[in-house]
Design a protein around this motif. Structure first.
Motif, PDB file in Angstrom:
ATOM      1  N   THR A 177       0.803  -1.222   0.000  1.00 54.88           N
ATOM      2  CA  THR A 177       0.000   0.000   0.000  1.00 54.88           C
ATOM      3  C   THR A 177       0.836   1.273   0.000  1.00 54.88           C
ATOM      4  O   THR A 177       0.498   2.231  -0.688  1.00 54.88           O
ATOM      5  CB  THR A 177      -0.959   0.014   1.209  1.00 54.88           C
ATOM      6  N   PHE A 178       1.897   1.301   0.793  1.00 49.12           N
ATOM      7  CA  PHE A 178       2.786   2.468   0.884  1.00 49.12           C
ATOM      8  C   PHE A 178       4.235   2.001   0.741  1.00 49.12           C
ATOM      9  O   PHE A 178       4.966   1.887   1.729  1.00 49.12           O
ATOM     10  CB  PHE A 178       2.623   3.178   2.237  1.00 49.12           C
ATOM     11  N   PRO A 179       4.686   1.730  -0.475  1.00 49.82           N
ATOM     12  CA  PRO A 179       6.025   1.146  -0.643  1.00 49.82           C
ATOM     13  C   PRO A 179       7.164   2.006  -0.100  1.00 49.82           C
ATOM     14  O   PRO A 179       8.188   1.478   0.318  1.00 49.82           O
ATOM     15  CB  PRO A 179       6.164   0.965  -2.149  1.00 49.82           C
ATOM     16  N   ASP A 180       6.974   3.313  -0.054  1.00 56.28           N
ATOM     17  CA  ASP A 180       8.048   4.174   0.438  1.00 56.28           C
ATOM     18  C   ASP A 180       8.126   4.220   1.959  1.00 56.28           C
ATOM     19  O   ASP A 180       9.074   4.765   2.516  1.00 56.28           O
ATOM     20  CB  ASP A 180       7.895   5.586  -0.125  1.00 56.28           C
ATOM     21  N   LYS A 181       7.172   3.633   2.649  1.00 58.81           N
ATOM     22  CA  LYS A 181       7.141   3.653   4.116  1.00 58.81           C
ATOM     23  C   LYS A 181       7.500   2.301   4.742  1.00 58.81           C
ATOM     24  O   LYS A 181       7.357   2.121   5.950  1.00 58.81           O
ATOM     25  CB  LYS A 181       5.744   4.059   4.608  1.00 58.81           C
ATOM     26  N   THR A 182       7.982   1.361   3.961  1.00 55.51           N
ATOM     27  CA  THR A 182       8.258   0.018   4.467  1.00 55.51           C
ATOM     28  C   THR A 182       9.369   0.027   5.518  1.00 55.51           C
ATOM     29  O   THR A 182       9.280  -0.673   6.528  1.00 55.51           O
ATOM     30  CB  THR A 182       8.632  -0.928   3.307  1.00 55.51           C
ATOM     31  N   GLY A 183      10.401   0.803   5.314  1.00 54.82           N
ATOM     32  CA  GLY A 183      11.488   0.880   6.286  1.00 54.82           C
ATOM     33  C   GLY A 183      11.027   1.437   7.621  1.00 54.82           C
ATOM     34  O   GLY A 183      11.411   0.943   8.687  1.00 54.82           O
ATOM     35  N   PHE A 184      10.186   2.472   7.562  1.00 57.58           N
ATOM     36  CA  PHE A 184       9.641   3.033   8.804  1.00 57.58           C
ATOM     37  C   PHE A 184       8.732   2.031   9.505  1.00 57.58           C
ATOM     38  O   PHE A 184       8.732   1.937  10.736  1.00 57.58           O
ATOM     39  CB  PHE A 184       8.873   4.324   8.518  1.00 57.58           C
ATOM     40  N   ALA A 185       7.970   1.287   8.721  1.00 59.26           N
ATOM     41  CA  ALA A 185       7.101   0.268   9.302  1.00 59.26           C
ATOM     42  C   ALA A 185       7.925  -0.819   9.972  1.00 59.26           C
ATOM     43  O   ALA A 185       7.562  -1.318  11.045  1.00 59.26           O
ATOM     44  CB  ALA A 185       6.199  -0.329   8.223  1.00 59.26           C
ATOM     45  N   PHE A 186       9.060  -1.179   9.368  1.00 64.00           N
ATOM     46  CA  PHE A 186       9.930  -2.186   9.970  1.00 64.00           C
ATOM     47  C   PHE A 186      10.493  -1.694  11.297  1.00 64.00           C
ATOM     48  O   PHE A 186      10.543  -2.449  12.273  1.00 64.00           O
ATOM     49  CB  PHE A 186      11.064  -2.556   9.014  1.00 64.00           C
ATOM     50  N   MET A 187      10.908  -0.445  11.344  1.00 63.38           N
ATOM     51  CA  MET A 187      11.422   0.089  12.605  1.00 63.38           C
ATOM     52  C   MET A 187      10.323   0.131  13.667  1.00 63.38           C
ATOM     53  O   MET A 187      10.564  -0.200  14.836  1.00 63.38           O
ATOM     54  CB  MET A 187      12.016   1.481  12.382  1.00 63.38           C
ATOM     55  N   GLY A 188       9.129   0.525  13.277  1.00 66.64           N
ATOM     56  CA  GLY A 188       8.016   0.581  14.213  1.00 66.64           C
ATOM     57  C   GLY A 188       7.623  -0.792  14.724  1.00 66.64           C
ATOM     58  O   GLY A 188       7.398  -0.981  15.926  1.00 66.64           O
ATOM     59  N   ILE A 189       7.551  -1.766  13.828  1.00 64.19           N
ATOM     60  CA  ILE A 189       7.168  -3.121  14.242  1.00 64.19           C
ATOM     61  C   ILE A 189       8.272  -3.743  15.090  1.00 64.19           C
ATOM     62  O   ILE A 189       7.989  -4.529  16.001  1.00 64.19           O
ATOM     63  CB  ILE A 189       6.785  -3.992  13.027  1.00 64.19           C
ATOM     64  N   SER A 190       9.520  -3.372  14.849  1.00 64.28           N
ATOM     65  CA  SER A 190      10.614  -3.861  15.691  1.00 64.28           C
ATOM     66  C   SER A 190      10.500  -3.309  17.109  1.00 64.28           C
ATOM     67  O   SER A 190      10.746  -4.027  18.084  1.00 64.28           O
ATOM     68  CB  SER A 190      11.969  -3.479  15.102  1.00 64.28           C
ATOM     69  N   LEU A 191      10.113  -2.064  17.233  1.00 70.00           N
ATOM     70  CA  LEU A 191       9.898  -1.468  18.549  1.00 70.00           C
ATOM     71  C   LEU A 191       8.747  -2.158  19.276  1.00 70.00           C
ATOM     72  O   LEU A 191       8.851  -2.467  20.466  1.00 70.00           O
ATOM     73  CB  LEU A 191       9.620   0.027  18.411  1.00 70.00           C
ATOM     74  N   ILE A 192       7.677  -2.445  18.558  1.00 67.89           N
ATOM     75  CA  ILE A 192       6.534  -3.146  19.152  1.00 67.89           C
ATOM     76  C   ILE A 192       6.936  -4.559  19.584  1.00 67.89           C
ATOM     77  O   ILE A 192       6.527  -5.033  20.651  1.00 67.89           O
ATOM     78  CB  ILE A 192       5.344  -3.162  18.169  1.00 67.89           C
ATOM     79  N   LYS A 193       7.760  -5.219  18.780  1.00 62.58           N
ATOM     80  CA  LYS A 193       8.238  -6.554  19.151  1.00 62.58           C
ATOM     81  C   LYS A 193       9.107  -6.500  20.405  1.00 62.58           C
ATOM     82  O   LYS A 193       9.037  -7.404  21.251  1.00 62.58           O
ATOM     83  CB  LYS A 193       9.026  -7.185  18.003  1.00 62.58           C
ATOM     84  N   MET A 194       9.926  -5.470  20.536  1.00 64.35           N
ATOM     85  CA  MET A 194      10.742  -5.331  21.739  1.00 64.35           C
ATOM     86  C   MET A 194       9.868  -5.147  22.977  1.00 64.35           C
ATOM     87  O   MET A 194      10.129  -5.733  24.024  1.00 64.35           O
ATOM     88  CB  MET A 194      11.692  -4.143  21.599  1.00 64.35           C
ATOM     89  N   MET A 195       8.830  -4.329  22.846  1.00 64.97           N
ATOM     90  CA  MET A 195       7.917  -4.130  23.966  1.00 64.97           C
ATOM     91  C   MET A 195       7.168  -5.422  24.295  1.00 64.97           C
ATOM     92  O   MET A 195       6.956  -5.743  25.472  1.00 64.97           O
ATOM     93  CB  MET A 195       6.944  -2.996  23.668  1.00 64.97           C
ATOM     94  N   ALA A 196       6.772  -6.171  23.277  1.00 65.97           N
ATOM     95  CA  ALA A 196       6.093  -7.451  23.507  1.00 65.97           C
ATOM     96  C   ALA A 196       7.025  -8.439  24.202  1.00 65.97           C
ATOM     97  O   ALA A 196       6.590  -9.216  25.064  1.00 65.97           O
ATOM     98  CB  ALA A 196       5.592  -8.028  22.190  1.00 65.97           C
ATOM     99  N   ALA A 197       8.300  -8.405  23.864  1.00 67.66           N
ATOM    100  CA  ALA A 197       9.276  -9.283  24.525  1.00 67.66           C
ATOM    101  C   ALA A 197       9.397  -8.934  26.006  1.00 67.66           C
ATOM    102  O   ALA A 197       9.455  -9.835  26.860  1.00 67.66           O
ATOM    103  CB  ALA A 197      10.635  -9.171  23.835  1.00 67.66           C
ATOM    104  N   ILE A 198       9.403  -7.656  26.325  1.00 70.19           N
ATOM    105  CA  ILE A 198       9.477  -7.245  27.725  1.00 70.19           C
ATOM    106  C   ILE A 198       8.221  -7.677  28.473  1.00 70.19           C
ATOM    107  O   ILE A 198       8.295  -8.195  29.592  1.00 70.19           O
ATOM    108  CB  ILE A 198       9.694  -5.720  27.835  1.00 70.19           C
TER     109      ILE A 198
END
Length: 127
Positions: A63-84
Motif C-alpha cells: 500500500t505504501f512502498p516508500d514507508k516500508t522501512g519506517f514500518a519495519f522500525m516501528g514493528i521492531s519497537l513493538i516486538k521489543m515491547m512485547a518481549a518485555i
C-alpha cells in the motif's frame, strides 16, 4: 502473497532447527536448571510475532512502498515491547539466577530478528 509463502517456506525449517538445537542443549547441558519458560512457548512466541510482523510489512509494502522501512522500525519497537511484556513474569519471579532464562529467550529473539531483517531488506530493495 507469494512473498509470504517464500518467507514461510524458510521460517518453518529455521524454527524447527533452532527449536531442536535449543531443546537438545537445554536438556543435555542444563539438566539441573529449571527454566521458567518452556522452549516451545518461547518459539511459539517468536514465530507468531515474526509471522505477524512480516505480514504487516508486506501489507505496508503493497500500500505504501516508500514507508516500508519506517514500518519495519516501528514493528521492531513493538516486538521489543512485547518481549518485555512476555518476560515480566520471569523478572518478577523468585528465581535465584535469571540469566539462563533470559539467554534462552534472547538468543532466538536476535536470530529471528536477523532473519526478519534479511527479508525486510529484500522486500525494500525490490522497489
Amino acid at each position: 502473497m507469494q512473498q509470504f509463502y517464500k518467507f514461510l517456506k524458510l521460517i518453518i525449517p529455521f524454527s524447527i532447527v533452532l527449536f531442536s538445537l535449543q531443546y537438545y542443549s537445554t536438556t543435555a547441558f542444563f539438566q539441573n536448571t529449571i527454566f521458567f519458560y518452556s522452549t516451545w512457548s518461547i518459539y511459539v512466541f517468536h514465530l507468531v510475532l515474526t509471522l505477524l510482523s512480516y505480514v504487516f510489512l508486506i501489507f505496508v509494502n503493497k500500500t505504501f512502498p516508500d514507508k516500508t522501512g519506517f514500518a519495519f522500525m516501528g514493528i521492531s519497537l513493538i516486538k521489543m515491547m512485547a518481549a518485555i511484556v512476555f518476560l515480566i513474569p520471569l523478572l518478577q519471579s523468585d528465581l535465584k539466577s535469571k540469566i539462563p532464562d533470559v539467554s534462552a529467550f534472547f538468543i532466538p529473539y536476535f536470530l529471528y530478528l536477523f532473519f526478519e531483517t534479511f527479508f525486510a531488506i529484500r522486500l525494500i530493495n525490490k522497489q
